[in-house]
Design a protein around this motif. Sequence first.
Motif, PDB file in Angstrom:
ATOM      1  N   MET A   9     -24.680  32.242  12.180  1.00  0.00           N
ATOM      2  CA  MET A   9     -26.092  32.219  11.805  1.00  0.00           C
ATOM      3  C   MET A   9     -26.490  33.617  11.357  1.00  0.00           C
ATOM      4  N   ALA A  10     -27.096  33.698  10.181  1.00  0.00           N
ATOM      5  CA  ALA A  10     -27.487  34.990   9.615  1.00  0.00           C
ATOM      6  C   ALA A  10     -28.978  34.991   9.314  1.00  0.00           C
ATOM      7  N   VAL A  11     -29.591  36.153   9.510  1.00  0.00           N
ATOM      8  CA  VAL A  11     -31.000  36.343   9.174  1.00  0.00           C
ATOM      9  C   VAL A  11     -31.123  37.625   8.352  1.00  0.00           C
ATOM     10  N   GLY A  12     -32.325  37.890   7.866  1.00  0.00           N
ATOM     11  CA  GLY A  12     -32.564  39.070   7.047  1.00  0.00           C
ATOM     12  C   GLY A  12     -32.920  40.282   7.883  1.00  0.00           C
ATOM     13  N   ASP A  13     -34.052  40.902   7.569  1.00  0.00           N
ATOM     14  CA  ASP A  13     -34.427  42.170   8.190  1.00  0.00           C
ATOM     15  C   ASP A  13     -35.048  41.980   9.568  1.00  0.00           C
ATOM     16  N   LEU A  14     -34.585  42.792  10.518  1.00  0.00           N
ATOM     17  CA  LEU A  14     -35.216  42.915  11.827  1.00  0.00           C
ATOM     18  C   LEU A  14     -35.697  44.353  11.983  1.00  0.00           C
ATOM     19  N   MET A  15     -36.930  44.513  12.372  1.00  0.00           N
ATOM     20  CA  MET A  15     -37.503  45.833  12.581  1.00  0.00           C
ATOM     21  C   MET A  15     -38.055  45.866  13.996  1.00  0.00           C
ATOM     22  N   LEU A  16     -37.497  46.725  14.831  1.00  0.00           N
ATOM     23  CA  LEU A  16     -37.834  46.740  16.249  1.00  0.00           C
ATOM     24  C   LEU A  16     -38.806  47.858  16.625  1.00  0.00           C
ATOM     25  N   GLY A  17     -39.317  48.555  15.624  1.00  0.00           N
ATOM     26  CA  GLY A  17     -40.372  49.529  15.851  1.00  0.00           C
ATOM     27  C   GLY A  17     -41.681  49.026  15.265  1.00  0.00           C
ATOM     28  N   LYS A  44     -34.296  31.720  20.715  1.00  0.00           N
ATOM     29  CA  LYS A  44     -33.075  32.121  21.403  1.00  0.00           C
ATOM     30  C   LYS A  44     -32.138  30.944  21.661  1.00  0.00           C
ATOM     31  N   ASP A  45     -32.664  29.779  21.982  1.00  0.00           N
ATOM     32  CA  ASP A  45     -31.796  28.632  22.253  1.00  0.00           C
ATOM     33  C   ASP A  45     -31.045  28.210  20.994  1.00  0.00           C
ATOM     34  N   LEU A  46     -31.727  28.203  19.859  1.00  0.00           N
ATOM     35  CA  LEU A  46     -31.074  27.852  18.601  1.00  0.00           C
ATOM     36  C   LEU A  46     -30.007  28.876  18.249  1.00  0.00           C
ATOM     37  N   LEU A  47     -30.350  30.160  18.287  1.00  0.00           N
ATOM     38  CA  LEU A  47     -29.386  31.196  17.928  1.00  0.00           C
ATOM     39  C   LEU A  47     -28.214  31.230  18.895  1.00  0.00           C
ATOM     40  N   GLY A  48     -28.441  30.818  20.127  1.00  0.00           N
ATOM     41  CA  GLY A  48     -27.371  30.785  21.117  1.00  0.00           C
ATOM     42  C   GLY A  48     -26.304  29.746  20.818  1.00  0.00           C
ATOM     43  N   GLU A  49     -26.572  28.827  19.901  1.00  0.00           N
ATOM     44  CA  GLU A  49     -25.574  27.825  19.520  1.00  0.00           C
ATOM     45  C   GLU A  49     -24.531  28.387  18.558  1.00  0.00           C
ATOM     46  N   ALA A  50     -24.798  29.552  17.980  1.00  0.00           N
ATOM     47  CA  ALA A  50     -23.881  30.143  17.011  1.00  0.00           C
ATOM     48  C   ALA A  50     -22.730  30.849  17.722  1.00  0.00           C
ATOM     49  N   ASP A  51     -21.592  30.940  17.041  1.00  0.00           N
ATOM     50  CA  ASP A  51     -20.496  31.778  17.513  1.00  0.00           C
ATOM     51  C   ASP A  51     -20.763  33.241  17.158  1.00  0.00           C
ATOM     52  N   VAL A  52     -21.423  33.453  16.002  1.00  0.00           N
ATOM     53  CA  VAL A  52     -21.753  34.798  15.535  1.00  0.00           C
ATOM     54  C   VAL A  52     -23.191  34.793  15.026  1.00  0.00           C
ATOM     55  N   PHE A  53     -23.975  35.777  15.458  1.00  0.00           N
ATOM     56  CA  PHE A  53     -25.320  35.982  14.940  1.00  0.00           C
ATOM     57  C   PHE A  53     -25.331  37.309  14.215  1.00  0.00           C
ATOM     58  N   LEU A  54     -25.823  37.316  12.975  1.00  0.00           N
ATOM     59  CA  LEU A  54     -25.745  38.499  12.129  1.00  0.00           C
ATOM     60  C   LEU A  54     -27.098  38.781  11.488  1.00  0.00           C
ATOM     61  N   GLY A  55     -27.559  40.032  11.571  1.00  0.00           N
ATOM     62  CA  GLY A  55     -28.816  40.431  10.944  1.00  0.00           C
ATOM     63  C   GLY A  55     -28.756  41.879  10.506  1.00  0.00           C
ATOM     64  N   ASN A  56     -29.819  42.345   9.860  1.00  0.00           N
ATOM     65  CA  ASN A  56     -29.907  43.725   9.395  1.00  0.00           C
ATOM     66  C   ASN A  56     -30.976  44.453  10.198  1.00  0.00           C
ATOM     67  N   LEU A  57     -30.549  45.472  10.948  1.00  0.00           N
ATOM     68  CA  LEU A  57     -31.477  46.240  11.780  1.00  0.00           C
ATOM     69  C   LEU A  57     -32.052  47.384  10.965  1.00  0.00           C
ATOM     70  N   GLU A  58     -33.365  47.324  10.685  1.00  0.00           N
ATOM     71  CA  GLU A  58     -33.969  48.289   9.776  1.00  0.00           C
ATOM     72  C   GLU A  58     -34.817  49.322  10.512  1.00  0.00           C
ATOM     73  N   SER A  59     -34.450  49.614  11.749  1.00  0.00           N
ATOM     74  CA  SER A  59     -35.170  50.668  12.473  1.00  0.00           C
ATOM     75  C   SER A  59     -34.224  51.316  13.463  1.00  0.00           C
ATOM     76  N   PRO A  60     -34.246  52.640  13.553  1.00  0.00           N
ATOM     77  CA  PRO A  60     -33.477  53.304  14.610  1.00  0.00           C
ATOM     78  C   PRO A  60     -34.119  53.049  15.964  1.00  0.00           C
ATOM     79  N   LEU A  61     -33.344  53.250  17.021  1.00  0.00           N
ATOM     80  CA  LEU A  61     -33.807  53.051  18.383  1.00  0.00           C
ATOM     81  C   LEU A  61     -33.686  54.371  19.141  1.00  0.00           C
ATOM     82  N   ALA A  62     -34.652  54.648  20.018  1.00  0.00           N
ATOM     83  CA  ALA A  62     -34.632  55.922  20.734  1.00  0.00           C
ATOM     84  C   ALA A  62     -35.386  55.811  22.051  1.00  0.00           C
ATOM     85  N   GLU A  63     -34.962  56.619  23.024  1.00  0.00           N
ATOM     86  CA  GLU A  63     -35.668  56.697  24.305  1.00  0.00           C
ATOM     87  C   GLU A  63     -37.054  57.298  24.119  1.00  0.00           C
TER      88      GLU A  63
END
Length: 352
Positions: A9-17, A44-63
């Motif tokens: 299962m693949a999706v496009g852009d994810l931005m976590l900021g 989450k239940d739908l995506l959990g049915e996949a063997d591989v979940f793939l997306g593009n993370l468009e934000s850095p992560l930091a403490e």
Amino acid sequence: MAPETIRLMAVGDLMLGDSSHFLGRGVGSFIRRFGPHYPFEKVKDLLGEADVFLGNLESPLAEAEGRNSWEKVYRGPAAAAAGLGLAPRTIMTLANNHILEHGGAMLNETRALLDAAGIGHPGLSQDRSRDESVLRWSQDGLSFALISDSLIRDISGRPVDPEATEAWLLESLGASDADVRIVSLHWGDEYVTTPSPEQRGLAHALVEAGATLVLGHHPHVLQPVEEIGSSLVAYSLGNFLFDQDWTDQTRTGGILDLDIGRGGVTRWTFIPTLCGSNCQPVLAPEKNSRLARAIIGDETRLEPWPYRRQLAEAARRHRLRMKMELLGHLPRVKFDTLHFLLTKRRRPRPSS
């Protein structure tokens, strides 16, 4: 006997900021309030049915959250990495124009956080080289190679040479002996739902060079999915988790659900999703599903001049709606957003 395909299962852009228009009220702010699993509760239940979940993370992560508006924009909280493990194997590509938003040191921090969460992360290195741009793994008797790159100039000022990038992609595909070769590519123009002639030409060249699956992102709207023999090209999977809440097109994304193996893509379907002002993707209602499926199935081919006209019209329309959204919610707009928008021309380049 090992299966001949896996379910991906693949999706496009994810931005976590928080994006520049939504500082203090975007995705990262919801994660800080409700925890890293909040954005994915409805899918989450739908995506959990996949063997591989793939997306593009468009934000850095930091403490560190950042001291001012420049430092806060597009910066996701460190805890957000823990919410990404939605399938037995989750991969977030990092080759895009915002992953170096705050410099190479934060890219390294992002990689370390993803490693700790068990998330694969092909993409750019701190020195902007391609030595980490290919991820290889074996699963269910199949070998995989995921090749990730960007054709979009990033915030750090890294120059992009389209001809060199395309040559590297084609060379990498030709040199790979993997059973399944996937290309994840940040490309195209923002807000236009039709691929450019250049995108279509490159997509066919990638398939001819051996790509089983081509996954596109960056336009922030959906673009068609095209079958080329036993291969599949998704020109843009749009926004999956983003805070661009100004048009139905920027709110509507989706999940490309497919079976893939040595024989190519043997089954695929597209599941439309909607991400609204609560920054939580859900299965799209009928109106947005019709919009998504019309775009996904569109077979329109545009020559350069008609394409440029459509691009100019789309850009004007979305920028106007962006400004209207900001003005319409002015009482909720935070000072950091106004400060960033008023001073962004003086914004310093991120340090390496």
